[in-house]
Write a protein that holds these residues in place. Structure first.
Motif, PDB file in Angstrom:
ATOM      1  N   GLU A  13      44.869  47.454  24.570  1.00  0.00           N
ATOM      2  CA  GLU A  13      44.617  46.559  25.708  1.00  0.00           C
ATOM      3  C   GLU A  13      44.319  47.393  26.959  1.00  0.00           C
ATOM      4  O   GLU A  13      44.884  48.461  27.157  1.00  0.00           O
ATOM      5  CB  GLU A  13      45.859  45.691  25.974  1.00  0.00           C
ATOM      6  N   LYS A  17      37.068  48.861  27.691  1.00  0.00           N
ATOM      7  CA  LYS A  17      35.922  48.749  26.773  1.00  0.00           C
ATOM      8  C   LYS A  17      34.810  47.880  27.354  1.00  0.00           C
ATOM      9  O   LYS A  17      33.649  48.258  27.312  1.00  0.00           O
ATOM     10  CB  LYS A  17      36.351  48.109  25.438  1.00  0.00           C
ATOM     11  N   GLU A  40      34.401  40.435  19.578  1.00  0.00           N
ATOM     12  CA  GLU A  40      35.253  39.715  18.624  1.00  0.00           C
ATOM     13  C   GLU A  40      36.657  39.544  19.213  1.00  0.00           C
ATOM     14  O   GLU A  40      37.065  40.375  20.022  1.00  0.00           O
ATOM     15  CB  GLU A  40      35.343  40.490  17.314  1.00  0.00           C
ATOM     16  N   PRO A  41      37.448  38.552  18.800  1.00  0.00           N
ATOM     17  CA  PRO A  41      36.969  37.469  17.946  1.00  0.00           C
ATOM     18  C   PRO A  41      35.977  36.608  18.714  1.00  0.00           C
ATOM     19  O   PRO A  41      36.194  36.316  19.875  1.00  0.00           O
ATOM     20  CB  PRO A  41      38.253  36.692  17.605  1.00  0.00           C
ATOM     21  N   ARG A  51      38.130  31.672  17.907  1.00  0.00           N
ATOM     22  CA  ARG A  51      38.730  32.560  18.917  1.00  0.00           C
ATOM     23  C   ARG A  51      39.887  31.896  19.675  1.00  0.00           C
ATOM     24  O   ARG A  51      40.952  32.474  19.826  1.00  0.00           O
ATOM     25  CB  ARG A  51      37.646  33.011  19.917  1.00  0.00           C
ATOM     26  N   LEU A  55      43.656  33.374  20.008  1.00  0.00           N
ATOM     27  CA  LEU A  55      44.161  33.989  21.247  1.00  0.00           C
ATOM     28  C   LEU A  55      45.141  33.098  22.001  1.00  0.00           C
ATOM     29  O   LEU A  55      45.960  33.600  22.776  1.00  0.00           O
ATOM     30  CB  LEU A  55      42.997  34.418  22.149  1.00  0.00           C
ATOM     31  N   PHE A  71      40.773  35.729  11.499  1.00  0.00           N
ATOM     32  CA  PHE A  71      39.944  36.806  12.069  1.00  0.00           C
ATOM     33  C   PHE A  71      38.812  37.131  11.098  1.00  0.00           C
ATOM     34  O   PHE A  71      37.668  37.375  11.512  1.00  0.00           O
ATOM     35  CB  PHE A  71      40.773  38.070  12.337  1.00  0.00           C
ATOM     36  N   ARG A  75      34.875  36.837  11.693  1.00  0.00           N
ATOM     37  CA  ARG A  75      34.041  38.043  11.551  1.00  0.00           C
ATOM     38  C   ARG A  75      32.881  37.792  10.597  1.00  0.00           C
ATOM     39  O   ARG A  75      31.753  38.216  10.852  1.00  0.00           O
ATOM     40  CB  ARG A  75      34.918  39.209  11.055  1.00  0.00           C
ATOM     41  N   ARG A  97      35.271  45.268  19.901  1.00  0.00           N
ATOM     42  CA  ARG A  97      36.212  45.098  18.777  1.00  0.00           C
ATOM     43  C   ARG A  97      35.490  44.655  17.508  1.00  0.00           C
ATOM     44  O   ARG A  97      34.544  43.885  17.547  1.00  0.00           O
ATOM     45  CB  ARG A  97      37.329  44.087  19.080  1.00  0.00           C
ATOM     46  N   SER A 101      40.072  46.639  14.624  1.00  0.00           N
ATOM     47  CA  SER A 101      41.118  45.846  15.297  1.00  0.00           C
ATOM     48  C   SER A 101      41.940  45.078  14.268  1.00  0.00           C
ATOM     49  O   SER A 101      43.157  44.974  14.402  1.00  0.00           O
ATOM     50  CB  SER A 101      40.506  44.882  16.320  1.00  0.00           C
ATOM     51  N   SER A 102      41.295  44.550  13.242  1.00  0.00           N
ATOM     52  CA  SER A 102      42.068  43.858  12.198  1.00  0.00           C
ATOM     53  C   SER A 102      42.933  44.839  11.414  1.00  0.00           C
ATOM     54  O   SER A 102      44.095  44.554  11.106  1.00  0.00           O
ATOM     55  CB  SER A 102      41.137  43.131  11.224  1.00  0.00           C
ATOM     56  N   TYR A 105      45.809  45.666  14.253  1.00  0.00           N
ATOM     57  CA  TYR A 105      46.665  44.573  14.751  1.00  0.00           C
ATOM     58  C   TYR A 105      47.276  43.764  13.601  1.00  0.00           C
ATOM     59  O   TYR A 105      48.446  43.435  13.629  1.00  0.00           O
ATOM     60  CB  TYR A 105      45.875  43.633  15.673  1.00  0.00           C
ATOM     61  N   GLN A 106      46.457  43.399  12.607  1.00  0.00           N
ATOM     62  CA  GLN A 106      46.997  42.588  11.503  1.00  0.00           C
ATOM     63  C   GLN A 106      47.575  43.494  10.415  1.00  0.00           C
ATOM     64  O   GLN A 106      48.659  43.235   9.913  1.00  0.00           O
ATOM     65  CB  GLN A 106      45.902  41.679  10.911  1.00  0.00           C
ATOM     66  N   ARG A 150      43.744  43.184  35.896  1.00  0.00           N
ATOM     67  CA  ARG A 150      42.443  42.546  35.696  1.00  0.00           C
ATOM     68  C   ARG A 150      42.591  41.027  35.604  1.00  0.00           C
ATOM     69  O   ARG A 150      41.804  40.266  36.140  1.00  0.00           O
ATOM     70  CB  ARG A 150      41.841  43.082  34.382  1.00  0.00           C
ATOM     71  N   ASP A 158      47.800  37.155  26.665  1.00  0.00           N
ATOM     72  CA  ASP A 158      47.441  36.397  25.470  1.00  0.00           C
ATOM     73  C   ASP A 158      48.360  36.754  24.300  1.00  0.00           C
ATOM     74  O   ASP A 158      49.273  37.566  24.431  1.00  0.00           O
ATOM     75  CB  ASP A 158      45.940  36.539  25.145  1.00  0.00           C
ATOM     76  N   PHE A 160      48.297  38.596  21.726  1.00  0.00           N
ATOM     77  CA  PHE A 160      48.521  39.961  21.246  1.00  0.00           C
ATOM     78  C   PHE A 160      48.963  40.897  22.358  1.00  0.00           C
ATOM     79  O   PHE A 160      49.745  41.816  22.144  1.00  0.00           O
ATOM     80  CB  PHE A 160      47.273  40.487  20.527  1.00  0.00           C
TER      81      PHE A 160
HETATM   82  P1  TYD Z   1      40.299  39.876  24.251  1.00  0.00           P
HETATM   83  O1  TYD Z   1      40.891  39.149  25.416  1.00  0.00           O
HETATM   84  O2  TYD Z   1      38.988  39.458  23.725  1.00  0.00           O
HETATM   85  O3  TYD Z   1      40.150  41.310  24.582  1.00  0.00           O
HETATM   86  P2  TYD Z   1      40.383  42.792  24.758  1.00  0.00           P
HETATM   87  O4  TYD Z   1      39.486  43.407  23.744  1.00  0.00           O
HETATM   88  O5  TYD Z   1      39.951  43.046  26.166  1.00  0.00           O
HETATM   89  O6  TYD Z   1      41.826  43.081  24.519  1.00  0.00           O
HETATM   90  O7  TYD Z   1      41.429  39.840  23.137  1.00  0.00           O
HETATM   91  C1  TYD Z   1      41.235  40.063  21.835  1.00  0.00           C
HETATM   92  C2  TYD Z   1      42.618  40.194  21.219  1.00  0.00           C
HETATM   93  O8  TYD Z   1      42.547  39.925  19.830  1.00  0.00           O
HETATM   94  C3  TYD Z   1      43.195  41.572  21.408  1.00  0.00           C
HETATM   95  O9  TYD Z   1      44.562  41.465  21.775  1.00  0.00           O
HETATM   96  C4  TYD Z   1      43.112  42.167  20.016  1.00  0.00           C
HETATM   97  C5  TYD Z   1      43.151  40.978  19.105  1.00  0.00           C
HETATM   98  N1  TYD Z   1      42.426  41.169  17.846  1.00  0.00           N
HETATM   99  C6  TYD Z   1      43.122  41.231  16.656  1.00  0.00           C
HETATM  100  O10 TYD Z   1      44.351  41.145  16.659  1.00  0.00           O
HETATM  101  N2  TYD Z   1      42.439  41.402  15.480  1.00  0.00           N
HETATM  102  C7  TYD Z   1      41.083  41.474  15.428  1.00  0.00           C
HETATM  103  O11 TYD Z   1      40.496  41.632  14.338  1.00  0.00           O
HETATM  104  C8  TYD Z   1      40.357  41.393  16.663  1.00  0.00           C
HETATM  105  C9  TYD Z   1      38.861  41.458  16.662  1.00  0.00           C
HETATM  106  C10 TYD Z   1      41.064  41.229  17.852  1.00  0.00           C
END
Ligand code: TYD
Length: 223
Positions: A13, A17, A40-41, A51, A55, A71, A75, A97, A101-102, A105-106, A150, A158, A160
């Motif tokens: 975060e 990017k 993405e998403p 999305r 989120l 996700f 995708r 992303r 990211s998957s 994060y996942q 920001r 959000d 995540f």
């Molecule tokens: P977003 O607000 O679009 O943006 P940023 O890239 O600026 O953090 O948030 C996307 C969120 O979704 C971010 O916390 C990462 C998460 N994410 C996943 O958990 N898995 C994924 O496959 C993708 C694409 C995003």
């Protein structure tokens, strides 16, 4: 048929990017490259519909497996509706992303089975592996501070972003592990530097990759 080039931007975060993607896109357009910026998403009507579910945290009660499947669904739609057609037209696609990211994060911090995640990735990307991935690396405490600044203090974090610093630290390590495992695809960018310095690093890396691209390096369409 000559294909374009698919570049993904990954990291934790508040790594900057989105700012850097916009700066790079402007520079490329000034050089007459045909550039498509996406994220993405989301990125296609079907994926944008998913999305919000992800989120907002609406899918969180159903567990990380459900989130990973959503996700992947988003995708798959984004790849088939937007990314692949653009690359096949010869465009340069810059995507905020993607599959890493998957994985992070996942897969890693969501604790999902690597075989399950690998199978989902295969279905979702359907061969659309990025030509180049820039991994924006930043100390998560600094990244979260930037993300909050920001967003403004009125809006909440959000689904995540709101997780603990320890989880964000594990994500940072997981992104660096991907970069170490796939050095031919990934470049780590020190995102703690000031935006102009980061821009110079990103521009140099991307233009070097594009300039060394000969027809033999470009993907050929089947047949
Ligand atoms: P977003 O607000 O679009 O943006 P940023 O890239 O600026 O953090 O948030 C996307 C969120 O979704 C971010 O916390 C990462 C998460 N994410 C996943 O958990 N898995 C994924 O496959 C993708 C694409 C995003």
């Amino acid at each position: 048929m000559v294909h374009g080039f698919f570049i993904t931007f990954e990291g934790g975060e508040g790594a900057g990017k989105s700012t850097q993607i916009e700066r790079l896109a402007s520079k490329m357009r000034a050089k007459k490259y045909d550039v498509l910026v996406t994220r993405e998403p989301g990125g296609s009507p079907g994926a944008e519909a998913v999305r919000h579910v992800l989120l907002s945290g609406a899918a969180e009660p159903f567990g990380p497996r459900m989130e990973a499947l959503l996700f992947a669904a988003a995708r798959s739609d984004h790849v088939e509706q937007v990314i692949r057609p653009a690359v096949e037209r010869g465009s340069i696609v810059l995507c905020d992303r993607f599959m890493d990211s998957s994985r992070v994060y996942q897969g890693v911090t969501g604790g999902l089975d690597p075989a399950f995640m690998g199978a989902l990735e295969k279905v979702a990307i359907n061969g659309m592996v990025p030509d180049m991935t820039l991994i924006f690396d930043i100390d998560p405490a600094e990244g979260l501070r930037r993300a909050t600044a920001r967003r403004g203090t009125d809006a909440g974090a959000d689904r995540f972003e709101k997780e603990t610093l320890d989880i964000h630290q594990r994500r940072r390590e997981a992104f660096l592990a991907i970069a170490a495992a796939e050095p031919e695809r990934c470049i780590v960018v020190d995102a703690s530097a000031d935006p102009d310095t980061v821009e110079n690093v990103v521009t140099a890396a991307v233009f070097a990759a594009l300039e060394t691209m000969t027809p033999a390096h470009r993907k050929q369409a089947p047949g």
